[in-house]
Design a protein around this motif. Structure first.
Motif, PDB file in Angstrom:
ATOM      1  N   LYS A 299      10.355  -0.291  -7.118  1.00  5.99           N
ATOM      2  CA  LYS A 299       9.806  -0.949  -5.926  1.00  5.99           C
ATOM      3  C   LYS A 299       9.915  -2.467  -5.939  1.00  5.99           C
TER       4      LYS A 299
ATOM      5  N   ILE B  35       0.849  -1.183   0.000  1.00  7.57           N
ATOM      6  CA  ILE B  35       0.000   0.000   0.000  1.00  7.57           C
ATOM      7  C   ILE B  35       0.888   1.238   0.000  1.00  7.57           C
TER       8      ILE B  35
ATOM      9  N   ASP C 216       9.836  -1.880   2.965  1.00 12.33           N
ATOM     10  CA  ASP C 216       9.567  -1.692   1.541  1.00 12.33           C
ATOM     11  C   ASP C 216      10.707  -0.821   0.995  1.00 12.33           C
TER      12      ASP C 216
ATOM     13  N   GLU D 110       7.128  -0.996   7.618  1.00 12.70           N
ATOM     14  CA  GLU D 110       5.677  -1.178   7.498  1.00 12.70           C
ATOM     15  C   GLU D 110       5.192  -2.389   8.301  1.00 12.70           C
TER      16      GLU D 110
ATOM     17  N   GLU E 201      11.422   1.987   4.067  1.00 13.78           N
ATOM     18  CA  GLU E 201      10.051   2.296   4.499  1.00 13.78           C
ATOM     19  C   GLU E 201       9.621   1.146   5.401  1.00 13.78           C
TER      20      GLU E 201
END
Ligand code: MG
Length: 211
Positions: free
Chosen positions: A112, A6, A91, A62, A60
């Motif tokens: 990504k 997300i 991420d 998460e 990141e």
């Protein structure tokens, strides 16, 4: 197994990246998701090697939810039946490539979905052990001992059950699928030699090095 991530799920993080897509305040009006291939997984707290194609490789941290039932078009009120344990992940994002993709209106996969871009905690914790409410969890990421990200799942723009309902309208969820639920404010670059350590409700789940 697939990895569903997300984007833009914590308001402060959306603002720090100066994202302008979405509603008038820059916040998304519905969930933003993208996929990583299974080759993106980085397991067992193995070290992460910064790929040569990025000059601005970001972490990141998460919350990760593991799906434990097959489901399609899941109603939000039933979504809690599709998971019962949570872990943490990073991420990893080639921010320079992502900015380029966003500017050109192109997909994010190159930024990504590259190999080892999805670090995953070896351990998942039964949600029941953590109080049972997926929207009442605290997690932190420290780099070289300094806290850089503090996440509170109550701050998600779209909660886990809403995300599961939304995604399953388009993609069938299967056992073992991983849902990376978005990152809070505080993202930044990693450098060779950094140590990343992440805790969920005070329990260390990730502890690995950057090379
Ligand atoms: Mg993310």
């Amino acid at each position: 197994m697939k990895i569903i991530c997300i984007g833009r799920n914590y308001a402060d993080h959306v603002r720090e990246l100066h994202n302008t897509a979405g509603g008038p305040d820059g916040l998304p009006t519905e969930p933003v998701f993208f996929l990583k291939p299974d080759t993106a997984l980085l397991r067992n707290n193995d070290p992460f090697y910064i790929p040569s194609f990025s000059r601005d490789l970001h972490y990141e941290c998460e919350l990760v939810v593991r799906i434990n039932r097959v489901g399609k078009c899941i109603e939000e009120r039933f979504a809690h039946r599709y998971y019962d344990e949570v872990g943490l992940g990073i991420d990893f994002t080639a921010r320079d490539l992502q900015r380029e993709a966003i500017a050109k209106g192109l997909p994010w996969e190159r930024a990504k979905g590259f190999d080892h871009s999805a670090a995953l905690s070896p351990e998942f914790i039964p949600l029941a052990e953590l109080g049972g409410d997926v929207q009442r969890l605290h997690f932190e990421l420290a780099i070289n001992g300094q806290v850089r990200q503090q996440g509170d799942t109550s701050q998600m723009l779209f909660g886990v059950n809403r995300l599961i309902s939304y995604i399953s309208q388009y993609i069938t969820l299967k056992i073992g699928d991983l849902l990376y639920t978005g990152t809070p404010v505080g993202v930044g670059p990693v450098h060779p030699g950094d140590n990343l350590r992440a805790t969920l409700e005070g329990r260390t789940l990730l502890d690995f090095d950057i090379r």
